[in-house]
Design an enzyme around this catalytic site. Sequence first.
Site, PDB file in Angstrom:
ATOM      1  N   GLU A   1      14.511  -3.885  -3.628  1.00  0.00           N
ATOM      2  CA  GLU A   1      13.585  -4.240  -4.810  1.00  0.00           C
ATOM      3  C   GLU A   1      13.669  -3.738  -6.280  1.00  0.00           C
ATOM      4  O   GLU A   1      13.354  -4.364  -7.185  1.00  0.00           O
ATOM      5  CB  GLU A   1      12.350  -4.025  -4.447  1.00  0.00           C
ATOM      6  CG  GLU A   1      10.928  -4.412  -5.192  1.00  0.00           C
ATOM      7  CD  GLU A   1      11.197  -5.772  -5.220  1.00  0.00           C
ATOM      8  OE1 GLU A   1      11.692  -6.731  -4.684  1.00  0.00           O
ATOM      9  OE2 GLU A   1      10.290  -6.320  -6.232  1.00  0.00           O
TER      10      GLU A   1
ATOM     11  N   GLY B   1       0.840  -1.285  -0.169  1.00  0.00           N
ATOM     12  CA  GLY B   1      -0.055  -0.016   0.147  1.00  0.00           C
ATOM     13  C   GLY B   1       0.861   1.321   0.025  1.00  0.00           C
ATOM     14  O   GLY B   1       1.129   1.886   0.922  1.00  0.00           O
TER      15      GLY B   1
END
Lengths: 380, 305
Positions: free
Chosen positions: A244, A130
Amino acid sequence: MDFAWSDENDAFRTRVRDFLDRVLPSDWDATARHGPGSREQTEFSLSFCPQLAEAGLLVPHWPAEWGGADRPTWEHFILGEEMWAAGEPRGGQYMNVNWIGPVLMRYGSDAQKQRYLPPMAAGRAIWCQGFSEPGAGSDLASLRTRALRDGDDYVINGQKIWTSYAGLAETCFLLARTGEGRNGIAVFLVPMDTPGIEVRAIPSLIGHGDIHEVFFTDVRVPASCRLGDEGEGWTIISYALANERVGIPRYEMSSRELDAMVAQLKARDGFDNAVIRTRAAEAAAACDAARMLVYRVVDERARGEPPGTAANLARVAVVEADHKVTDFGMDFLPDCYSGTDHAAFQAHHERAIVTGIAAGAAEIQLNLVARRHLDLPKGA
Amino acid sequence: MRLAFNEDQATFSTVLGQMLGDEVEAGFHTVEGWGRYDYGHALDARLEEAGFFDAAREEDLGTVAAAAMVHDVARVPVVIECAASALLRPFLGDDLPRPLAVVVDDAPGAIRFLPQARALVSITPDAVRLARLDGQAEPVESLYAYPMGVAGQDLDWQPLDADPQTIRTLWQIALAAELGGVLDGGLASVLRYVREREQFGRPIGSFQGVQHRLATDAVWIDGARLLTLRAASTRDPAHAALALAHIQSHATRIGYDLHQFMGAMGLTLEHPLHRWTYRARALRAEMGGAPQAFLDYADTRWGKP
């Protein structure tokens, strides 16, 4: 310098490929066509990942304490290359493996680790991230979703958008504001069945059920859901993104799909033309340049060096590689993007067009390369 | 897989960097007669005396150190004949003279470094030959930032005991290293300029339109350097073709950006930018340019048509 894989690395890759050959069903391409966030692929991941865990191939690079085997960094990337090139049968669970788990290990309380890490290591946890909001995409620090302290709880109100995997996720890795500015951001681990959360899928070009809007209306969670301290959110997210930025080895799928496209053209006697051959080689060069730039990031990590600007350069190169391959396919095999006979090309296209947007726009990476790598002055 | 230099390569690179350090500023002067290139005689002699051109023969340095050297030497604003000496000469036999000039597939026209060269190497599909030069080379004026020359017809060609494909692969690696280094040197020069040059009340390097293009150029140059070092490490013909094709294909756009952001200053012969970009213009067309290198790669990866 040594650009060859070790025997140990080769053996590990063979082990992963053998596993995929054994476990992926014959109609896997059709399942993968739906996209990593789809119901089909998510449900598949819930049977696939436990088998991967059983074989010791889900989180081999994690510490043994949390279900891993303390395997080297390179094995994590070999695993990622093989999974992504196969269409990512782990679905959204790749996020757990790559960064959510490591972030929890670093910043989580004992209770949070005990609660969340074992299901991840078992291949039975679906999370969503989120981050983005309608007014906070590339400028993530301007997010407005607010978490107000109320006794032992927080009450969360706001809206997230472009949220991958939200439709089927059990837990949300949520960024919310507890104060002002970058230092006023905190991370919350929010169960998605908490009252007040509403998820709406957004039909998109990038696979079924991949992106969503998520509304938080008076969502009450205990303070124990907060990860780290109230002002620590930006530090945590920076750590997560460092993991990431090169987390998805997109060049590997692109490179293999390029070979498949060439094979398709050869089967039609359509690969003798010098222009087409040149374009294929140009796409291959972009893939290999991206691969080398990503490998440099992995190599730095494997040698324990702190994250630098190499990941920003790599991300830009990966975007170019993905686009050159999908452009090659659409330019010279246009018929393969209709009908159901070439699901892998279509799936690759849908993954490629999001490359420069997901996990931070390519232009933000260029900003970072300019300022941190080239030492250019900040704009007004 | 290890993308860092080994200990010997790291030491070699550090010492080379110290030797090149003086050349960066020294290159910022005009050349007598407004010459288009500045031959680094002193640097050439220092590198030769220290044995740097023989790095590829050393097991712990090898072609990786040699290719890195070609790249780094190409970054400075003086030009020396390094690529052929570092990456071909060690594989062509003992006691070969240098500097060398190289011609591939009897390409017509003037040849880089021929006026300085003591021997000309010819690479064709069937043979590698060498002609010692003794006054047969004639300098020609050129737009390129190299000493350019043509040789007469009376050369005494001697066959060398070297595999043509191996030497062709090494020459692709050498060209890729030199072109990547030339563009990297030019980029560093432009970066210095755009950090300081102010327009509209701020450094032009602070504008995003400038930043994004230079950042993209840096991504291409950095990726090409790694592809080149991989090719130097594996000496795989496919890797060599890909490394050369990649940097040749981006050289035009990078060169355009470098001149564009240096503005009118970059059009003068006072600023050395042209010494990098007009070397790049020559190198990007070598061996048939990017189209040929891409086709070479396609043949290797997917088979010949």
